[in-house]
Design an enzyme around this catalytic site. Sequence first.
Site, PDB file in Angstrom:
ATOM      1  N   HIS A   1       0.864  -1.190   0.000  1.00  0.00           N
ATOM      2  CA  HIS A   1       0.000   0.000   0.000  1.00  0.00           C
ATOM      3  C   HIS A   1       0.892   1.228   0.000  1.00  0.00           C
ATOM      4  O   HIS A   1       1.261   1.752   1.048  1.00  0.00           O
ATOM      5  CB  HIS A   1      -0.921  -0.016   1.210  1.00  0.00           C
TER       6      HIS A   1
ATOM      7  N   GLU B   1      -7.192   1.017  -4.693  1.00  0.00           N
ATOM      8  CA  GLU B   1      -7.848   1.631  -3.534  1.00  0.00           C
ATOM      9  C   GLU B   1      -8.888   2.639  -4.025  1.00  0.00           C
ATOM     10  O   GLU B   1      -8.597   3.800  -4.232  1.00  0.00           O
ATOM     11  CB  GLU B   1      -6.827   2.310  -2.619  1.00  0.00           C
TER      12      GLU B   1
ATOM     13  N   HIS C   1       2.235   8.351  13.609  1.00  0.00           N
ATOM     14  CA  HIS C   1       1.247   9.429  13.605  1.00  0.00           C
ATOM     15  C   HIS C   1      -0.180   8.906  13.453  1.00  0.00           C
ATOM     16  O   HIS C   1      -1.100   9.426  14.080  1.00  0.00           O
ATOM     17  CB  HIS C   1       1.539  10.421  12.482  1.00  0.00           C
ATOM     18  N   HIS C   2      -0.380   7.904  12.610  1.00  0.00           N
ATOM     19  CA  HIS C   2      -1.733   7.428  12.325  1.00  0.00           C
ATOM     20  C   HIS C   2      -2.360   6.665  13.484  1.00  0.00           C
ATOM     21  O   HIS C   2      -3.582   6.690  13.651  1.00  0.00           O
ATOM     22  CB  HIS C   2      -1.725   6.517  11.081  1.00  0.00           C
TER      23      HIS C   2
ATOM     24  N   ASP D   1       1.428   3.402   3.318  1.00  0.00           N
ATOM     25  CA  ASP D   1       0.418   4.326   2.782  1.00  0.00           C
ATOM     26  C   ASP D   1       1.073   5.666   2.440  1.00  0.00           C
ATOM     27  O   ASP D   1       0.495   6.738   2.630  1.00  0.00           O
ATOM     28  CB  ASP D   1      -0.744   4.524   3.766  1.00  0.00           C
TER      29      ASP D   1
END
Length: 377
Positions: free
Chosen positions: A56, A127, A247-248, A271
Amino acid sequence: MFYKNARIFCSDFQFHQGAFEVTDEGLFGQILPETIPADAIDLQGATVIPGLIDVHNHGNSGADFSDGDYEGLKTMAAYLAKNGITGFAPASMTLPYEILEKAFATARQLADEKPANCSRLLGIQMEGPYFSEKKKGAQNGAYLKNPDFAGFAKLQADCGNLVKIVDVAAELPGAAEFVAQACKLCTVSLAHTDSDYDHAKAAFDAGATHLTHLYNAMPPIHHRNPGVIPAAVENPSVRAELICDGHHIHPAAVRLAYTMFGDERLILVSDALRCCGMPDGEYELGGQQVFLRGGVAKLADGTLAGSATNLYDCMCVAMSFGIPEEAAIRAASYNPACALGVENVTGSIATGHYADFIVCAPDYSTKQAYIAGKQVY
């Protein structure tokens, strides 16, 4: 060529001290041989792990897969190779079919040409556009569609069946039927979904076996309305992606993901966006502005977009958050290879597999990447 005196992450997902061989064909030969030639290269105790595989990844170095620009895709692949990501599946965005078709054609070209010093293109993650408006996140709502198997099948055929993961929101009309058909062509993943438990379970029962960026763009777990995540956890066929850029997802939620999905079912992903490897500033994602500040990428309204971190660094962050070393490496190499259906040729240090590997310092602070047994740059 033989390499000796290495701490090797072998195909049993454990470290072993010893040697390994790389054949003239660029494949792994003997692993932990009993006899080592005198001219074997001494790695002086370095750690050796399989090349990482990012299933991804939207972009880096100012380039995005969805641009449909072949030179940009090569730039992406070169950056990934230098950073130990020796295989990848570029991820598209929610865009019109004609734009996706152009991007997919560049993927086919890269897979066919296999340029030197570039990460192997192992497939595509599609996606979008079959997503929920409510959970579209950083996807462009103007191009959302209900599941459309005929449209997907044409894109798949036109790119030579390179789509290895296709994403869909489970609650959309016709989603379960789409899953039942599409799972015969590739891995189907639930993503950008506001689905309840029942719709998610129906999609998994129909053949979905993947969950795109766990926690992000899906309902949180609730004890009376469990939603997508418990439906995925209780189905042993389902693997879950995790963006571990620091962070996510909170460290506790990263550890919870490992508790839920274990060694075999967790997949680390980046990502990453075109701003990965770039300075702070303004960038573009699927026709929308993205602002990178302090390593965090957001839309103008503050919505968290993808990451600006590569998969090697995500793996290191996962370790720093308490994920066991062996589990983090597996989640960034073998497990993603399984999601793409290429685990018989890559994703582990095993005889006959591509000799794609990383020679690391014991603390992973430095690295040298090899593709087909040749050092990258």
